[in-house]
Write a protein that holds these residues in place. Structure first.
Motif, PDB file in Angstrom:
ATOM      1  N   ILE A 202       0.854  -1.185   0.000  1.00 39.89           N
ATOM      2  CA  ILE A 202       0.000   0.000   0.000  1.00 39.89           C
ATOM      3  C   ILE A 202       0.893   1.240   0.000  1.00 39.89           C
ATOM      4  O   ILE A 202       1.576   1.532   0.982  1.00 39.89           O
ATOM      5  CB  ILE A 202      -0.930  -0.007   1.232  1.00 39.89           C
ATOM      6  N   ASP A 203       0.902   1.938  -1.118  1.00 41.88           N
ATOM      7  CA  ASP A 203       1.768   3.115  -1.297  1.00 41.88           C
ATOM      8  C   ASP A 203       0.894   4.297  -1.720  1.00 41.88           C
ATOM      9  O   ASP A 203       0.877   4.688  -2.887  1.00 41.88           O
ATOM     10  CB  ASP A 203       2.826   2.808  -2.358  1.00 41.88           C
ATOM     11  N   PRO A 204       0.156   4.877  -0.768  1.00 43.58           N
ATOM     12  CA  PRO A 204      -0.803   5.932  -1.105  1.00 43.58           C
ATOM     13  C   PRO A 204      -0.095   7.257  -1.383  1.00 43.58           C
ATOM     14  O   PRO A 204       1.103   7.404  -1.133  1.00 43.58           O
ATOM     15  CB  PRO A 204      -1.646   6.028   0.164  1.00 43.58           C
ATOM     16  N   PRO A 205      -0.824   8.238  -1.905  1.00 44.35           N
ATOM     17  CA  PRO A 205      -0.253   9.584  -2.034  1.00 44.35           C
ATOM     18  C   PRO A 205       0.271  10.062  -0.689  1.00 44.35           C
ATOM     19  O   PRO A 205      -0.367   9.862   0.346  1.00 44.35           O
ATOM     20  CB  PRO A 205      -1.454  10.413  -2.506  1.00 44.35           C
ATOM     21  N   TYR A 206       1.420  10.685  -0.714  1.00 45.56           N
ATOM     22  CA  TYR A 206       2.066  11.094   0.522  1.00 45.56           C
ATOM     23  C   TYR A 206       1.475  12.390   1.066  1.00 45.56           C
ATOM     24  O   TYR A 206       0.807  13.136   0.361  1.00 45.56           O
ATOM     25  CB  TYR A 206       3.573  11.236   0.304  1.00 45.56           C
ATOM     26  N   VAL A 207       1.742  12.643   2.328  1.00 41.23           N
ATOM     27  CA  VAL A 207       1.159  13.790   3.009  1.00 41.23           C
ATOM     28  C   VAL A 207       1.740  15.094   2.489  1.00 41.23           C
ATOM     29  O   VAL A 207       1.014  16.017   2.104  1.00 41.23           O
ATOM     30  CB  VAL A 207       1.380  13.688   4.533  1.00 41.23           C
ATOM     31  N   HIS A 208       3.070  15.180   2.458  1.00 46.54           N
ATOM     32  CA  HIS A 208       3.716  16.455   2.142  1.00 46.54           C
ATOM     33  C   HIS A 208       3.867  16.697   0.652  1.00 46.54           C
ATOM     34  O   HIS A 208       3.755  17.829   0.199  1.00 46.54           O
ATOM     35  CB  HIS A 208       5.090  16.525   2.820  1.00 46.54           C
ATOM     36  N   ALA A 209       4.126  15.646  -0.125  1.00 42.81           N
ATOM     37  CA  ALA A 209       4.373  15.818  -1.554  1.00 42.81           C
ATOM     38  C   ALA A 209       3.171  15.448  -2.409  1.00 42.81           C
ATOM     39  O   ALA A 209       3.255  15.446  -3.625  1.00 42.81           O
ATOM     40  CB  ALA A 209       5.576  14.969  -1.978  1.00 42.81           C
ATOM     41  N   GLY A 210       2.040  15.176  -1.759  1.00 37.49           N
ATOM     42  CA  GLY A 210       0.902  14.648  -2.494  1.00 37.49           C
ATOM     43  C   GLY A 210       0.472  15.474  -3.688  1.00 37.49           C
ATOM     44  O   GLY A 210       0.349  14.964  -4.796  1.00 37.49           O
ATOM     45  N   SER A 211       0.228  16.781  -3.497  1.00 39.01           N
ATOM     46  CA  SER A 211      -0.280  17.595  -4.585  1.00 39.01           C
ATOM     47  C   SER A 211       0.743  17.807  -5.679  1.00 39.01           C
ATOM     48  O   SER A 211       0.399  18.160  -6.808  1.00 39.01           O
ATOM     49  CB  SER A 211      -0.732  18.955  -4.041  1.00 39.01           C
ATOM     50  N   GLN A 212       2.030  17.611  -5.376  1.00 37.68           N
ATOM     51  CA  GLN A 212       3.076  17.802  -6.368  1.00 37.68           C
ATOM     52  C   GLN A 212       3.283  16.552  -7.208  1.00 37.68           C
ATOM     53  O   GLN A 212       3.569  16.629  -8.402  1.00 37.68           O
ATOM     54  CB  GLN A 212       4.393  18.171  -5.674  1.00 37.68           C
ATOM     55  N   LEU A 213       3.170  15.374  -6.589  1.00 46.08           N
ATOM     56  CA  LEU A 213       3.511  14.135  -7.274  1.00 46.08           C
ATOM     57  C   LEU A 213       2.315  13.357  -7.794  1.00 46.08           C
ATOM     58  O   LEU A 213       2.457  12.555  -8.706  1.00 46.08           O
ATOM     59  CB  LEU A 213       4.318  13.224  -6.328  1.00 46.08           C
ATOM     60  N   TYR A 214       1.136  13.576  -7.230  1.00 44.83           N
ATOM     61  CA  TYR A 214       0.015  12.707  -7.537  1.00 44.83           C
ATOM     62  C   TYR A 214      -1.146  13.499  -8.111  1.00 44.83           C
ATOM     63  O   TYR A 214      -1.488  14.577  -7.626  1.00 44.83           O
ATOM     64  CB  TYR A 214      -0.457  11.966  -6.281  1.00 44.83           C
ATOM     65  N   SER A 245       5.677  11.396   9.078  1.00 40.14           N
ATOM     66  CA  SER A 245       4.724  12.418   9.486  1.00 40.14           C
ATOM     67  C   SER A 245       4.111  12.025  10.818  1.00 40.14           C
ATOM     68  O   SER A 245       3.612  10.903  10.964  1.00 40.14           O
ATOM     69  CB  SER A 245       3.618  12.546   8.427  1.00 40.14           C
ATOM     70  N   PRO A 246       4.131  12.912  11.803  1.00 45.99           N
ATOM     71  CA  PRO A 246       3.482  12.603  13.089  1.00 45.99           C
ATOM     72  C   PRO A 246       2.007  12.248  12.915  1.00 45.99           C
ATOM     73  O   PRO A 246       1.475  11.405  13.638  1.00 45.99           O
ATOM     74  CB  PRO A 246       3.651  13.899  13.885  1.00 45.99           C
ATOM     75  N   PHE A 247       1.348  12.868  11.949  1.00 45.46           N
ATOM     76  CA  PHE A 247      -0.061  12.583  11.675  1.00 45.46           C
ATOM     77  C   PHE A 247      -0.243  11.122  11.285  1.00 45.46           C
ATOM     78  O   PHE A 247      -1.115  10.425  11.818  1.00 45.46           O
ATOM     79  CB  PHE A 247      -0.546  13.515  10.561  1.00 45.46           C
ATOM     80  N   ILE A 248       0.584  10.626  10.383  1.00 39.96           N
ATOM     81  CA  ILE A 248       0.487   9.238   9.932  1.00 39.96           C
ATOM     82  C   ILE A 248       0.888   8.287  11.059  1.00 39.96           C
ATOM     83  O   ILE A 248       0.267   7.234  11.264  1.00 39.96           O
ATOM     84  CB  ILE A 248       1.358   9.001   8.694  1.00 39.96           C
ATOM     85  N   GLN A 249       1.914   8.644  11.818  1.00 37.59           N
ATOM     86  CA  GLN A 249       2.350   7.793  12.928  1.00 37.59           C
ATOM     87  C   GLN A 249       1.230   7.619  13.947  1.00 37.59           C
ATOM     88  O   GLN A 249       1.051   6.533  14.512  1.00 37.59           O
ATOM     89  CB  GLN A 249       3.587   8.395  13.581  1.00 37.59           C
ATOM     90  N   ARG A 250       0.438   8.659  14.177  1.00 37.21           N
ATOM     91  CA  ARG A 250      -0.687   8.547  15.105  1.00 37.21           C
ATOM     92  C   ARG A 250      -1.788   7.662  14.523  1.00 37.21           C
ATOM     93  O   ARG A 250      -2.385   6.850  15.235  1.00 37.21           O
ATOM     94  CB  ARG A 250      -1.244   9.940  15.430  1.00 37.21           C
ATOM     95  N   LEU A 251      -2.056   7.797  13.226  1.00 37.03           N
ATOM     96  CA  LEU A 251      -3.111   7.005  12.601  1.00 37.03           C
ATOM     97  C   LEU A 251      -2.835   5.508  12.699  1.00 37.03           C
ATOM     98  O   LEU A 251      -3.760   4.709  12.835  1.00 37.03           O
ATOM     99  CB  LEU A 251      -3.259   7.389  11.121  1.00 37.03           C
ATOM    100  N   TYR A 252      -1.559   5.135  12.631  1.00 40.40           N
ATOM    101  CA  TYR A 252      -1.183   3.716  12.630  1.00 40.40           C
ATOM    102  C   TYR A 252      -0.457   3.339  13.922  1.00 40.40           C
ATOM    103  O   TYR A 252       0.413   2.479  13.924  1.00 40.40           O
ATOM    104  CB  TYR A 252      -0.326   3.405  11.403  1.00 40.40           C
ATOM    105  N   GLY A 253      -0.852   3.987  15.001  1.00 42.65           N
ATOM    106  CA  GLY A 253      -0.163   3.804  16.269  1.00 42.65           C
ATOM    107  C   GLY A 253      -0.146   2.389  16.799  1.00 42.65           C
ATOM    108  O   GLY A 253       0.768   2.005  17.532  1.00 42.65           O
ATOM    109  N   LYS A 254      -1.123   1.554  16.440  1.00 39.52           N
ATOM    110  CA  LYS A 254      -1.164   0.194  16.992  1.00 39.52           C
ATOM    111  C   LYS A 254      -0.400  -0.812  16.129  1.00 39.52           C
ATOM    112  O   LYS A 254      -0.325  -1.991  16.485  1.00 39.52           O
ATOM    113  CB  LYS A 254      -2.613  -0.264  17.158  1.00 39.52           C
TER     114      LYS A 254
END
Length: 299
Positions: A202-214, A245-254
């Motif tokens: 699973i390689d989704p659009p990234y948080v920081h570069a999303g609008s530039q790359l995808y 990204s701290p945001f992503i780390q929190r989403l997948y904390g478990k």
């Protein structure tokens, strides 16, 4: 986060995808091969819900390391390309060998791409043409060399007909083992979440570069919805890559998390700049592999 997982894959595979893709992950094929082998998954179905260039999956299928490949991308042009090369391979190869590499043709193909025709072959060819003739393979970038072709490199710099035709033609041998879909990535995850013979990358659009790359960039709600879908996986093996990204780390904390230090990182060569999130069993394999690498280095 667990820390840094250093993985040296047993083998590196060459570039087998016909596409140039920002952030492509073909270099991870060796890692996936090692993980699938350690897990003992037989008749493995390799699934990419956000396929893009699908370089790793193509390598695994061609090497006989997986039995089936699921290429999914909700972007209609990306889907059209894969549909065309899988289902109308010979005609696509002939077109690659004959299509003019001129600014006039580039403008024509750009017009086709922008109009998003219903004809999948026409759209797939336009997408491929721009992917190989635009700067860095980015669809909304300009043509290599500029429209006056005054640059150092020209429109044909990344369009080696024989090489590309060879890569596309090779896919015809495996067409029966490739499934191409244009679904939301979460739908694909839901289809495979209970299948123990499935390995999902699973390689989704990234948080920081999303609008530039995808072209299909995510917002916060999309990342949240994807995390909810991943959290429901209860049979399949899976691995994700994200930007740190701290945001992503929190989403997948478990789940298992670590910074990925691959000896040939696809996105940031030589730097541990990516976050890897994985299912429990995949995380165990990554940890054991990393520990073995450290022990070998210290011997």
């Amino acid at each position: 986060m667990t820390g840094t997982v250093r993985v040296v894959a047993a083998r590196r595979y060459g570039t087998l995808s016909p596409l140039r893709y920002p952030g492509g992950k073909a270099a991870l094929a060796g890692l996936f091969a090692d993980v699938i082998g350690e897990l003992g998954v037989r008749n493995c179905t390799y699934v990419e819900p956000y396929a893009g260039g699908a370089g790793a999956g193509i390598a695994l299928l061609r090497e006989g390391l997986v039995s089936r490949l699921v290429i999914n991308d909700i972007d209609p042009a990306v889907h059209a390309f894969w549909h065309s090369v899988v289902n109308h391979n010979a005609a696509f190869v002939d077109w690659v060998m004959e299509v003019p590499l001129t600014i006039e043709e580039w403008r024509s193909q750009r017009g086709v791409y922008r109009s998003k025709p219903a004809d999948l072959d026409q759209l797939g060819r336009a997408f491929f043409y721009l992917n190989r003739t635009n700067r860095s393979g980015v669809l909304n970038a300009g043509v290599i060399g500029g429209q006056d072709q005054g640059g150092r490199y020209k429109i044909d710099a990344r369009f080696n007909r024989s090489t590309l035709a060879g890569r596309i033609c090779a896919l015809s041998e495996f067409a029966g083992a490739i499934e191409v879909t244009a679904l939301d990535g979460r739908t694909v995850i839901e289809r495979h979440r209970r299948r123990r013979t499935s390995f999902l990358y699973i390689d989704p659009p990234y948080v920081h570069a999303g609008s530039q790359l995808y072209l299909n960039a995510f917002d916060g709600r999309d990342h949240q919805a994807l995390a909810e879908a991943v959290n429901r996986i209860n049979g399949a093996h899976w691995l994700m890559t994200y930007d740190e990204s701290p945001f992503i780390q929190r989403l997948y904390g478990k789940h298992f998390q670590a910074a990925l230090d691959l000896n040939y990182s696809a996105r940031y060569p030589g730097k541990a700049s990516e976050l890897v999130v994985a299912s429990e069993q995949v995380g165990r394999v990554l940890t054991e592999s990393s520990e073995a690498c450290r022990a070998s280095a210290g011997a």
